[in-house]
Design a protein around this motif. Structure first.
Motif, mmCIF file in Angstrom:
data_model
loop_
_atom_site.group_PDB
_atom_site.id
_atom_site.type_symbol
_atom_site.label_atom_id
_atom_site.label_comp_id
_atom_site.label_asym_id
_atom_site.label_seq_id
_atom_site.Cartn_x
_atom_site.Cartn_y
_atom_site.Cartn_z
ATOM 1 N N GLY A 43 -2.256 1.841 -1.774
ATOM 2 C CA GLY A 43 -1.075 1.173 -1.259
ATOM 3 C C GLY A 43 -1.419 -0.167 -0.638
ATOM 4 O O GLY A 43 -2.546 -0.387 -0.198
ATOM 5 N N GLY A 103 6.796 -10.189 -3.804
ATOM 6 C CA GLY A 103 6.415 -10.853 -5.032
ATOM 7 C C GLY A 103 5.618 -9.897 -5.894
ATOM 8 O O GLY A 103 5.266 -8.793 -5.466
ATOM 9 N N GLN A 104 5.311 -10.329 -7.111
ATOM 10 C CA GLN A 104 4.616 -9.430 -8.039
ATOM 11 C C GLN A 104 3.113 -9.382 -7.804
ATOM 12 O O GLN A 104 2.419 -8.546 -8.365
ATOM 13 N N ARG B 9 -0.299 13.372 -5.581
ATOM 14 C CA ARG B 9 -0.894 12.070 -5.847
ATOM 15 C C ARG B 9 -0.739 11.686 -7.309
ATOM 16 O O ARG B 9 -0.639 10.511 -7.640
ATOM 17 N N TYR B 35 9.345 2.816 -2.781
ATOM 18 C CA TYR B 35 9.207 1.731 -3.743
ATOM 19 C C TYR B 35 8.627 2.291 -5.037
ATOM 20 O O TYR B 35 7.905 3.282 -5.028
ATOM 21 N N GLN B 37 6.265 0.691 -8.348
ATOM 22 C CA GLN B 37 5.498 -0.467 -8.772
ATOM 23 C C GLN B 37 5.187 -0.343 -10.249
ATOM 24 O O GLN B 37 4.651 0.675 -10.694
ATOM 25 N N LEU B 41 5.763 -6.427 -12.373
ATOM 26 C CA LEU B 41 7.074 -6.449 -11.696
ATOM 27 C C LEU B 41 6.961 -6.309 -10.195
ATOM 28 O O LEU B 41 7.952 -6.440 -9.485
ATOM 29 N N GLY B 42 5.801 -6.025 -9.720
ATOM 30 C CA GLY B 42 5.646 -5.910 -8.287
ATOM 31 C C GLY B 42 6.310 -4.668 -7.730
ATOM 32 O O GLY B 42 6.651 -3.733 -8.450
ATOM 33 N N LEU B 43 6.520 -4.668 -6.432
ATOM 34 C CA LEU B 43 7.140 -3.539 -5.736
ATOM 35 C C LEU B 43 8.646 -3.728 -5.709
ATOM 36 O O LEU B 43 9.140 -4.769 -5.292
ATOM 37 N N LEU B 88 4.089 3.857 -10.560
ATOM 38 C CA LEU B 88 3.392 4.200 -9.320
ATOM 39 C C LEU B 88 4.429 4.120 -8.197
ATOM 40 O O LEU B 88 5.118 3.113 -8.055
ATOM 41 N N PHE B 90 5.430 4.378 -4.148
ATOM 42 C CA PHE B 90 4.887 4.260 -2.803
ATOM 43 C C PHE B 90 5.957 4.552 -1.758
ATOM 44 O O PHE B 90 7.100 4.102 -1.865
ATOM 45 N N PHE B 107 1.898 1.546 4.135
ATOM 46 C CA PHE B 107 2.107 2.249 2.881
ATOM 47 C C PHE B 107 1.257 3.504 2.773
ATOM 48 O O PHE B 107 0.142 3.572 3.296
ATOM 49 N N GLY B 108 1.795 4.464 2.043
ATOM 50 C CA GLY B 108 1.027 5.632 1.671
ATOM 51 C C GLY B 108 0.127 5.309 0.489
ATOM 52 O O GLY B 108 0.154 4.190 -0.030
ATOM 53 N N PRO B 109 -0.646 6.288 0.036
ATOM 54 C CA PRO B 109 -1.609 6.049 -1.045
ATOM 55 C C PRO B 109 -0.992 5.990 -2.434
ATOM 56 O O PRO B 109 -1.661 5.593 -3.380
ATOM 57 N N ARG B 112 1.198 8.636 -8.678
ATOM 58 C CA ARG B 112 1.276 8.151 -10.063
ATOM 59 C C ARG B 112 2.059 9.175 -10.870
ATOM 60 O O ARG B 112 1.617 10.310 -11.031
#
Lengths: 112, 116
Positions: A43, A103-104, B9, B35, B37, B41-43, B88, B90, B107-109, B112
């Motif tokens: 994370g 952002g990405q 996980r 979130y 990911q 595209l990011g979070l 993924l 989070f 954030f957590g780990p 997936r």
């Protein structure tokens, strides 16, 4: 809606050099801008925060600048080390809603 | 011990199955977030909760639901999983302060999730 753009291409630099990552945003300026580090399979971890009325913030080898005219933040790592290799995310917080927009990310690779 | 934990996980499931991802935190924070990911595209924010009785949709809530069982627990459910929910995931927390919150997130780990 707000858009955040970070360099999508990975940044490769030599150990000891300064790495500079860019975060650009559209429309109105956020109240805060944050930078996070993310290692593969983990994370994001908070690094630094800069407020809209601040131009620069430092923490050890890290420096963040915030230019509300250019709508841009720069994130610098001086004397970079291979251990700095990671993806770096910028995130903006606007007053309304209280939610971060990320952002990405830009992947940084520091070669020995 | 980790302040923000996520279970499982890793998870592989089939299209149409119901899946629950769980998040627990020991930071004592009021605010919790989910979130996803995806590469490039990011979070992206799915749902968030500013306290136990407050649930809000994020940017991409369709196909997801959440439950805030307690201050420390926030679960994300996929009612009928589909392959494009492979990502993924989070969980994150942040602290509500009396002043202007900076909303620094922890954030957590990550989980997936693969939907076949």
């Amino acid at each position: 809606s707000q858009k955040i753009e970070q360099n999508s291409e990975a940044l490769n630099i030599q150990e000891g050099k300064t790495a500079t990552l860019t975060c650009n945003y559209t429309n109105y300026s956020p109240a805060y801008l944050q930078w996070y580090r993310q290692d593969p399979g983990r994370g994001p971890v908070f690094l630094l925060l800069i407020r809209e009325n601040e131009k620069e913030k430092r923490k050890e080898r890290l420096k963040v600048t915030f230019d509300t005219t250019l709508k841009q933040s720069l994130f610098h790592i001086t004397a970079s080390q291979p251990a700095d290799s990671a993806t770096y995310l910028c995130a903006l917080l606007y007053n309304q809603g209280g939610k971060l927009i990320f952002g990405q990310g830009t992947e940084l690779s520091v070669k020995p | 011990d980790a302040d923000v934990t996520q279970t499982p996980r890793n998870r592989i499931t089939k299209t149409g199955k119901r899946i629950m991802l769980e998040c627990s935190q020991t930071k004592g924070h009021d605010r919790m977030y989910w979130y996803r990911q995806d590469p490039g595209l990011g979070l992206r924010l799915i749902y968030y909760s500013f306290d136990v009785k407050d649930i809000n949709k994020g940017e991409i809530s369709d196909g997801y639901s959440v439950s805030r069982q307690a201050q420390a627990k926030f679960s994300l459910s996929l009612e009928s999983a589909i392959p494009n929910q492979t990502a993924l995931y989070f969980c994150a927390t942040s602290e509500r302060t009396s002043g202007r919150s900076t909303d620094t997130q922890y954030f957590g780990p990550g989980t997936r999730l693969t939907v076949l």
